[in-house]
Design an enzyme around this catalytic site. Structure first.
Site, short mmCIF file in Angstrom:
data_model
loop_
_atom_site.label_atom_id
_atom_site.label_comp_id
_atom_site.label_asym_id
_atom_site.label_seq_id
_atom_site.Cartn_x
_atom_site.Cartn_y
_atom_site.Cartn_z
N GLY A 225 8.72 63.51 -6.55
CA GLY A 225 8.80 62.10 -6.91
C GLY A 225 10.24 61.68 -7.16
O GLY A 225 11.16 62.51 -7.15
N GLY A 227 13.52 59.54 -9.26
CA GLY A 227 14.03 59.24 -10.59
C GLY A 227 14.62 60.44 -11.31
O GLY A 227 14.72 61.55 -10.78
N CYS A 253 9.68 70.12 -6.45
CA CYS A 253 10.78 69.16 -6.54
C CYS A 253 10.81 68.48 -7.92
O CYS A 253 11.13 69.12 -8.90
CB CYS A 253 10.73 68.18 -5.39
SG CYS A 253 12.33 67.40 -5.07
N ASN A 295 14.91 67.30 -0.77
CA ASN A 295 15.12 65.90 -1.10
C ASN A 295 15.17 65.77 -2.60
O ASN A 295 14.19 65.40 -3.25
CB ASN A 295 14.01 65.01 -0.52
CG ASN A 295 14.17 63.57 -0.94
OD1 ASN A 295 15.24 63.16 -1.39
ND2 ASN A 295 13.12 62.78 -0.82
N PHE A 298 18.56 65.79 -8.52
CA PHE A 298 18.67 66.41 -9.83
C PHE A 298 18.29 67.88 -9.72
O PHE A 298 17.65 68.30 -8.74
CB PHE A 298 17.75 65.71 -10.84
CG PHE A 298 18.15 64.30 -11.16
CD1 PHE A 298 18.92 64.01 -12.28
CD2 PHE A 298 17.78 63.25 -10.33
CE1 PHE A 298 19.30 62.70 -12.57
CE2 PHE A 298 18.14 61.94 -10.61
CZ PHE A 298 18.92 61.68 -11.74
N HIS A 343 10.81 71.72 -0.41
CA HIS A 343 9.54 71.18 0.08
C HIS A 343 8.82 72.11 1.06
O HIS A 343 9.06 72.05 2.26
CB HIS A 343 9.76 69.82 0.73
CG HIS A 343 10.15 68.76 -0.24
ND1 HIS A 343 9.24 67.99 -0.92
CD2 HIS A 343 11.36 68.37 -0.70
CE1 HIS A 343 9.87 67.17 -1.74
NE2 HIS A 343 11.16 67.38 -1.62
N GLU A 345 5.86 71.74 1.91
CA GLU A 345 4.98 70.87 2.71
C GLU A 345 5.76 70.11 3.76
O GLU A 345 5.25 69.15 4.35
CB GLU A 345 4.25 69.88 1.78
CG GLU A 345 5.01 68.62 1.41
CD GLU A 345 6.14 68.83 0.43
OE1 GLU A 345 6.81 67.85 0.08
OE2 GLU A 345 6.39 69.98 0.02
#
Length: 368
Positions: A225, A227, A253, A295, A298, A343, A345
């Protein structure tokens, strides 16, 4: 064709041509190195509030189709390409990329030197940016850019999560039930689990431990996700409740960063992040090097070379990025929990890390 400008918060600017919708947009400028998979990038909720620069020089050759979306909409705040394909050519194509961007109101720019922009972001770090094809005054746009919120401190998962619970059934024989917390989940996560006989119940980010346990899950999954994970106190508390009950837990992630915080580690913002499909990661368990899709902007701050004592027992770093030694995964020694920051996936590819879904299922089998 309309002219457009791109202006970074430090004043660096580029002039080009409007691509997609005509208008104005703002976000964090980031670059991704994938030569394929642009449709998956655009529809990945993890790119919410980000203006994505494609380092591959030509984008849009294969058009867009109905199968490759990772969510119900395009999430990027803006889109930057050097050379958009004039005509898509692929047997799966159902439309043109530029037309899809325009239809969803995504403001972009083309015809700029994306190599120079990428080098600037590598040297100076990801930063706020604006794209406009309605006001070509660089100074005026820069002032509006500097007035935008930064990604550091941004709490965004509630903006991309599902509004209500839904279920993705197992393919073939049902083996296990997983409760997945949607912090910006991609469709391919549920598909990879379904292929292994897992029925996945996807929950809103605000769900409680009682909500998750109501479906009697064999395991819990925390999704990727957008932020700053330092803002996600609710999911962090939920992860701690899951571990206290010793329910097997897997995080990817953003979910990895949430679990890292729940275990007592801090998180920090990377200079320009990892985004692309060619990142080498060492799996310390097997000694193998995987080529992986990333991706994230942080990372978890944890020691690479020792087991750390936590409230939930010993925890160690399981995966490390070989480009910069950033933590790419954690593993609980006593508690049945593990994470990866990249990732498995990945769509489109690479698929070196797909085995991690098998490792998740094996964790459930051992616990059972």
């Amino acid at each position: 064709m309309s002219k457009a400008i791109l202006v970074l918060e430090d004043g660096r600017s580029f002039s080009g041509t409007a691509y997609g919708a005509v208008g104005e947009t703002f976000g964090e400028a980031v670059f991704t190195t994938g030569m394929t998979g642009y449709q998956e990038v655009l529809t990945d909720p993890s790119f919410h509030k980000q203006v994505v620069v494609q380092t591959a020089p030509q984008i849009g050759n294969t058009g867009v189709n109905d199968e490759d979306d990772e969510s119900d909409r395009i999430w990027v705040a803006g889109y930057v390409v050097r050379d958009p394909a004039r005509r898509p050519s692929n047997w799966r194509a159902k439309g043109d990329l530029g037309e899809r961007l325009a239809a969803e109101g995504i403001v972009g720019i083309s015809g700029i030197d994306t190599r120079a922009l990428t080098r600037h972001l590598r040297e100076r770090g990801a930063m706020r940016v604006g794209i406009s094809s309605v006001d070509l005054d660089v100074k005026a746009l820069q002032e509006r850019v500097k007035a935008q919120p930064q990604m550091l401190g941004a709490d965004l998962s509630a903006q991309v999560t599902t509004g209500e619970r839904y279920t993705v059934p197992a393919e073939g024989e049902h083996r296990y039930t997983v409760a997945a917390l949607d912090l910006g989940i991609k469709r391919n996560v549920s598909r990879r689990l379904a292929a292994r006989g897992v029925t996945t119940h996807v929950f809103p980010a605000s769900s409680s431990i009682e909500d998750l346990l109501a479906v009697s899950p064999d395991a819990v999954f925390f999704s990727p996700g957008p932020g700053d994970p330092a803002t996600a106190d609710g999911p962090v508390g939920l992860a701690r409740e899951v571990m206290r009950r010793e329910v097997p837990l897997f995080g990817i992630c953003f979910g990895s960063q949430i679990l890292g915080r729940a275990l007592g580690f801090g998180t920090y913002k990377l200079g320009y992040g990892h985004r692309g499909i060619n990142q080498p990661v060492l799996d310390k368990t097997t000694g193998k090097v995987e080529v992986t899709s990333h991706n994230h902007g942080f990372a978890v701050n944890a020691p690479l070379d020792k087991v750390v004592d936590t409230e939930f027992g010993g925890v160690e770093v399981s995966h490390v990025c070989l480009n910069d030694n950033v933590v790419e995964g954690l593993r609980g020694i006593e508690v049945p929990a593990f994470t990866v920051q990249y990732h498995p996936e990945a769509a489109a590819g690479p698929h070196d890390a797909d085995y991690l879904f098998d490792r998740f299922v094996e964790l459930v089998e051992k616990k059972g």
